[in-house]
Scaffold this motif. Structure first.
Motif, PDB file in Angstrom:
ATOM      1  N   ASN A 158      -1.245  16.142  21.208  1.00  0.00           N
ATOM      2  CA  ASN A 158      -2.416  16.520  20.844  1.00  0.00           C
ATOM      3  C   ASN A 158      -2.591  18.078  21.124  1.00  0.00           C
ATOM      4  OD1 ASN A 158      -5.169  17.000  20.082  1.00  0.00           O
ATOM      5  ND2 ASN A 158      -6.040  15.608  21.608  1.00  0.00           N
ATOM      6  N   TYR A 159      -2.610  18.821  19.976  1.00  0.00           N
ATOM      7  CA  TYR A 159      -2.828  20.466  20.014  1.00  0.00           C
ATOM      8  C   TYR A 159      -4.371  20.787  19.633  1.00  0.00           C
ATOM      9  CZ  TYR A 159       2.361  20.499  20.592  1.00  0.00           C
ATOM     10  OH  TYR A 159       3.685  20.366  20.844  1.00  0.00           O
ATOM     11  N   GLY A 160      -5.003  19.543  19.238  1.00  0.00           N
ATOM     12  CA  GLY A 160      -6.350  19.900  19.099  1.00  0.00           C
ATOM     13  C   GLY A 160      -7.290  20.266  20.136  1.00  0.00           C
ATOM     14  N   SER A 161      -8.589  20.307  19.843  1.00  0.00           N
ATOM     15  CA  SER A 161      -9.557  20.794  20.596  1.00  0.00           C
ATOM     16  C   SER A 161     -10.530  19.685  21.056  1.00  0.00           C
ATOM     17  CB  SER A 161     -10.677  21.839  20.113  1.00  0.00           C
ATOM     18  OG  SER A 161     -11.223  21.294  18.725  1.00  0.00           O
ATOM     19  N   HIS A 162     -10.012  18.469  20.913  1.00  0.00           N
ATOM     20  CA  HIS A 162     -10.914  17.305  21.190  1.00  0.00           C
ATOM     21  C   HIS A 162      -9.764  16.009  21.870  1.00  0.00           C
ATOM     22  CE1 HIS A 162     -13.944  19.419  18.961  1.00  0.00           C
ATOM     23  NE2 HIS A 162     -15.021  18.782  19.686  1.00  0.00           N
ATOM     24  N   PRO A 163     -10.191  15.052  22.607  1.00  0.00           N
ATOM     25  CA  PRO A 163      -9.255  13.999  22.791  1.00  0.00           C
ATOM     26  C   PRO A 163      -9.077  13.253  21.275  1.00  0.00           C
ATOM     27  CG  PRO A 163     -11.039  14.181  24.403  1.00  0.00           C
ATOM     28  CD  PRO A 163     -11.525  15.150  23.346  1.00  0.00           C
ATOM     29  N   HIS A 164      -7.905  12.859  21.048  1.00  0.00           N
ATOM     30  CA  HIS A 164      -7.444  12.173  19.933  1.00  0.00           C
ATOM     31  C   HIS A 164      -6.507  10.914  20.280  1.00  0.00           C
ATOM     32  CE1 HIS A 164      -9.444  15.014  17.321  1.00  0.00           C
ATOM     33  NE2 HIS A 164      -8.895  16.131  17.813  1.00  0.00           N
ATOM     34  N   SER A 165      -6.420  10.124  19.323  1.00  0.00           N
ATOM     35  CA  SER A 165      -5.526   9.120  19.600  1.00  0.00           C
ATOM     36  C   SER A 165      -4.805   8.560  18.046  1.00  0.00           C
ATOM     37  CB  SER A 165      -5.995   8.002  20.203  1.00  0.00           C
ATOM     38  OG  SER A 165      -7.148   7.144  19.362  1.00  0.00           O
ATOM     39  N   MET A 166      -4.021   7.641  18.004  1.00  0.00           N
ATOM     40  CA  MET A 166      -3.534   7.016  17.081  1.00  0.00           C
ATOM     41  C   MET A 166      -3.531   5.355  17.281  1.00  0.00           C
ATOM     42  SD  MET A 166      -0.033   9.395  15.919  1.00  0.00           S
ATOM     43  CE  MET A 166       0.007   8.435  14.214  1.00  0.00           C
ATOM     44  N   PHE A 194       4.586  -7.081   7.415  1.00  0.00           N
ATOM     45  CA  PHE A 194       4.833  -5.978   6.323  1.00  0.00           C
ATOM     46  C   PHE A 194       3.515  -5.801   5.756  1.00  0.00           C
ATOM     47  CE2 PHE A 194       5.529 -10.331   4.405  1.00  0.00           C
ATOM     48  CZ  PHE A 194       4.836 -10.150   3.059  1.00  0.00           C
ATOM     49  N   GLY A 195       3.256  -4.874   4.902  1.00  0.00           N
ATOM     50  CA  GLY A 195       1.991  -4.683   4.076  1.00  0.00           C
ATOM     51  C   GLY A 195       1.616  -3.231   4.001  1.00  0.00           C
ATOM     52  N   CYS A 196       0.567  -3.094   3.331  1.00  0.00           N
ATOM     53  CA  CYS A 196      -0.039  -1.697   3.263  1.00  0.00           C
ATOM     54  C   CYS A 196      -1.219  -1.620   4.304  1.00  0.00           C
ATOM     55  CB  CYS A 196      -0.723  -1.514   1.660  1.00  0.00           C
ATOM     56  SG  CYS A 196      -1.453  -0.045   1.569  1.00  0.00           S
ATOM     57  N   HIS A 197      -0.716  -0.671   5.280  1.00  0.00           N
ATOM     58  CA  HIS A 197      -2.018  -0.381   6.415  1.00  0.00           C
ATOM     59  C   HIS A 197      -2.174   1.220   6.516  1.00  0.00           C
ATOM     60  CE1 HIS A 197      -0.376  -4.588   7.429  1.00  0.00           C
ATOM     61  NE2 HIS A 197       0.658  -4.274   7.467  1.00  0.00           N
ATOM     62  N   LEU A 198      -2.989   1.244   7.707  1.00  0.00           N
ATOM     63  CA  LEU A 198      -3.331   2.516   7.843  1.00  0.00           C
ATOM     64  C   LEU A 198      -3.491   2.949   9.584  1.00  0.00           C
ATOM     65  CD1 LEU A 198      -7.012   3.245   7.692  1.00  0.00           C
ATOM     66  CD2 LEU A 198      -6.207   0.918   7.903  1.00  0.00           C
ATOM     67  N   TYR A 199      -3.408   4.003   9.590  1.00  0.00           N
ATOM     68  CA  TYR A 199      -3.653   4.581  11.084  1.00  0.00           C
ATOM     69  C   TYR A 199      -5.006   5.478  11.056  1.00  0.00           C
ATOM     70  CZ  TYR A 199      -0.934   8.792   9.822  1.00  0.00           C
ATOM     71  OH  TYR A 199      -0.566   9.785   9.120  1.00  0.00           O
ATOM     72  N   HIS A 200      -5.470   5.586  12.298  1.00  0.00           N
ATOM     73  CA  HIS A 200      -6.232   6.773  12.264  1.00  0.00           C
ATOM     74  C   HIS A 200      -6.897   6.842  13.893  1.00  0.00           C
ATOM     75  CE1 HIS A 200      -9.449   3.675  13.146  1.00  0.00           C
ATOM     76  NE2 HIS A 200      -8.947   2.833  12.334  1.00  0.00           N
ATOM     77  N   CYS A 201      -7.445   7.957  14.004  1.00  0.00           N
ATOM     78  CA  CYS A 201      -7.985   8.190  15.317  1.00  0.00           C
ATOM     79  C   CYS A 201      -9.038   7.177  16.003  1.00  0.00           C
ATOM     80  CB  CYS A 201      -8.384   9.576  15.425  1.00  0.00           C
ATOM     81  SG  CYS A 201      -9.002  10.196  17.230  1.00  0.00           S
ATOM     82  N   HIS A 202      -8.940   6.700  17.036  1.00  0.00           N
ATOM     83  CA  HIS A 202     -10.043   6.010  17.504  1.00  0.00           C
ATOM     84  C   HIS A 202     -10.994   6.506  18.581  1.00  0.00           C
ATOM     85  CE1 HIS A 202     -12.033   1.976  17.858  1.00  0.00           C
ATOM     86  NE2 HIS A 202     -11.120   1.388  16.622  1.00  0.00           N
ATOM     87  N   ALA A 203     -10.952   7.739  18.790  1.00  0.00           N
ATOM     88  CA  ALA A 203     -11.569   8.473  19.978  1.00  0.00           C
ATOM     89  C   ALA A 203     -13.392   8.339  19.449  1.00  0.00           C
ATOM     90  CB  ALA A 203     -11.084   9.853  20.141  1.00  0.00           C
ATOM     91  N   PHE A 204     -14.129   8.553  20.315  1.00  0.00           N
ATOM     92  CA  PHE A 204     -15.520   8.673  20.063  1.00  0.00           C
ATOM     93  C   PHE A 204     -15.983   9.829  20.092  1.00  0.00           C
ATOM     94  CE2 PHE A 204     -15.302   4.214  22.267  1.00  0.00           C
ATOM     95  CZ  PHE A 204     -15.067   3.405  20.890  1.00  0.00           C
ATOM     96  N   PRO A 205     -17.196  10.245  19.212  1.00  0.00           N
ATOM     97  CA  PRO A 205     -17.527   9.276  18.258  1.00  0.00           C
ATOM     98  C   PRO A 205     -16.821   9.003  17.139  1.00  0.00           C
ATOM     99  CG  PRO A 205     -18.517  11.531  18.008  1.00  0.00           C
ATOM    100  CD  PRO A 205     -17.718  11.466  19.102  1.00  0.00           C
ATOM    101  N   LEU A 206     -16.587   7.713  16.622  1.00  0.00           N
ATOM    102  CA  LEU A 206     -15.359   7.375  15.866  1.00  0.00           C
ATOM    103  C   LEU A 206     -15.738   7.749  14.299  1.00  0.00           C
ATOM    104  CD1 LEU A 206     -12.972   5.688  15.223  1.00  0.00           C
ATOM    105  CD2 LEU A 206     -14.266   3.604  15.177  1.00  0.00           C
ATOM    106  N   LYS A 207     -16.987   7.759  14.229  1.00  0.00           N
ATOM    107  CA  LYS A 207     -17.371   8.078  12.649  1.00  0.00           C
ATOM    108  C   LYS A 207     -17.086   9.751  12.479  1.00  0.00           C
ATOM    109  CE  LYS A 207     -22.346   9.312  13.299  1.00  0.00           C
ATOM    110  NZ  LYS A 207     -23.807   9.029  12.870  1.00  0.00           N
TER     111      LYS A 207
END
Length: 370
Positions: free
Chosen positions: A145-153, A187-200
């Motif tokens: 994490n080189y960003g300015s906020h907490p993040h995750s995958m 197997f399949g078509c999936h995704l990943y995303h950050c799940h830190a709050f505020p999530l939106k």
């Protein structure tokens, strides 16, 4: 300013961190000269004649100008076929270990001509890299994490709670590193995303990407041919023209409504530069919806129909012979179709919410002879 009152041609998009440069986005009505319309002698001989290849699409409502893809550090055309397959090694038990490296980076990106958006990115791009692996492999994702906020995958798949990337497990502060490790399934078509709050906000700012797990043909003997066609690197897969498309949108004035819609971030990218398709080869699209602030997005294919594999976790279609599907946020699937019996030419695809189309979510397939 609400999105429904936004006129792309003449209204600057305001916001404390969203900047509209002098080459402002706009809407064009080229080819609709009202003076000539009043003179019958200047009307086309055939009033039903098709417009030119780059004319007439939804009234030519489109952004004006070009986006600097080099400055952005990513090109939406290249994104269609760019797969991050990581690096491969062999574990002590003989299994394949596939390692990915992903970094969170704050970065301003141009999402439409002259419109700069303050994004939070994975590896400096939106969407993040399209990660691809094979069913049953051990996956290791080194996240910094080189960003300015907490993040995750957070990966949509099957794994331990300790690898889930939510507050309490795998949430990474600025300057920290975490290693996610789990088996590639299903197997399949999936995704990943950050799940830190505020999530939106973390989602909307650009922290998402496609995550595809190819089926292992040896594990699916009853559909081995189909599985091989999905497995990257096989002769059967090489026949297919595979594209990864992430539907997304951007709230440039931070009022929880989107002003621009796109596939792979750049509004109107594939209408201004159509996607070349060979009519003799089938097409497979890995489609992911990462749109925030709208309950659904959609994909409509003009003049053709497709088979749809919802979530991509089956080797037989969940829908057959359809030309439109809807996806809620984080829903995804695989589309398969071909143009073998079509004449060469330009064929449209777009989201079938008209507002989305007119605000950037529209493109063209340029169907050519092999």
């Amino acid at each position: 300013m609400r999105r429904r009152s936004l006129l792309l041609g003449g209204l600057a998009v305001a916001g404390s961190t969203a900047v509209l440069a002098t080459s402002a986005a706009g809407q064009s009505m080229q080819g609709h000269d009202m003076a000539s319309m009043s003179d019958p002698e200047e009307l086309p001989a055939d009033p039903y004649a098709a417009p030119g290849a780059h004319e007439g699409g939804h009234g030519q409502m489109t952004t004006v100008g070009t986006v600097d893809h080099q400055q952005n550090g990513f090109d939406p055309t290249a994104m269609l076929t760019e797969w991050d397959v990581g690096t491969v090694s062999t574990m002590d038990d003989g299994r394949t270990l596939r390692t990915f490296e992903v970094e969170a980076i704050d970065k301003e990106i141009e999402i439409a001509p002259g419109v700069v958006f303050p994004a939070w990115t994975f590896n400096g791009r939106v969407p993040g890299p399209a990660l691809r692996a094979k069913e049953g492999e051990r996956l290791r994702i080194v996240f910094r994490n080189y960003g300015s906020h907490p993040h995750s995958m957070h990966f949509h798949g099957i794994h331990s709670w300790r690898m889930d990337g939510v507050p309490g497990s795998g949430l990474i502060n600025p300057g920290e590193e975490f290693v996610y490790e789990f088996d590639a399934k299903p197997f399949g078509c999936h995704l990943y995303h950050c799940h830190a709050f505020p999530l939106k906000r973390h989602m909307h700012k650009g922290m998402y990407g496609a995550f595809v797990i190819d089926p292992d043909p040896d594990l699916h003997p009853e559909y081995a041919d189909v599985a091989r066609s999905r497995l990257l690197g096989t002769p059967e897969n090489a026949r297919w023209q595979e594209l990864v498309m992430v539907m997304n949108a951007f709230d440039t004035n931070f009022d929880n409504e989107n002003e621009f819609y796109a596939v792979n971030t750049i509004a109107n990218a594939y209408s201004q530069k159509p996607i070349r398709i060979e009519k003799s080869r089938p097409v497979r699209i890995y489609l992911v919806n990462a749109t925030e602030f709208d309950p659904i997005n959609s994909f409509h294919l003009h003049a053709n129909f497709f088979n749809y594999f919802d979530t991509g976790t089956t080797l037989t279609p969940t829908l057959r012979t359809v030309d439109l599907i809807m996806q809620c946020q984080a829903q995804r699937g695989i589309l398969e179709f071909n143009y073998a019996d079509h004449e060469a030419g330009m064929y449209m695809f777009h989201g079938h919410q008209s507002e989305f189309t007119e605000l950037g979510w529209m493109g063209m397939f340029d169907i050519v002879e092999a």
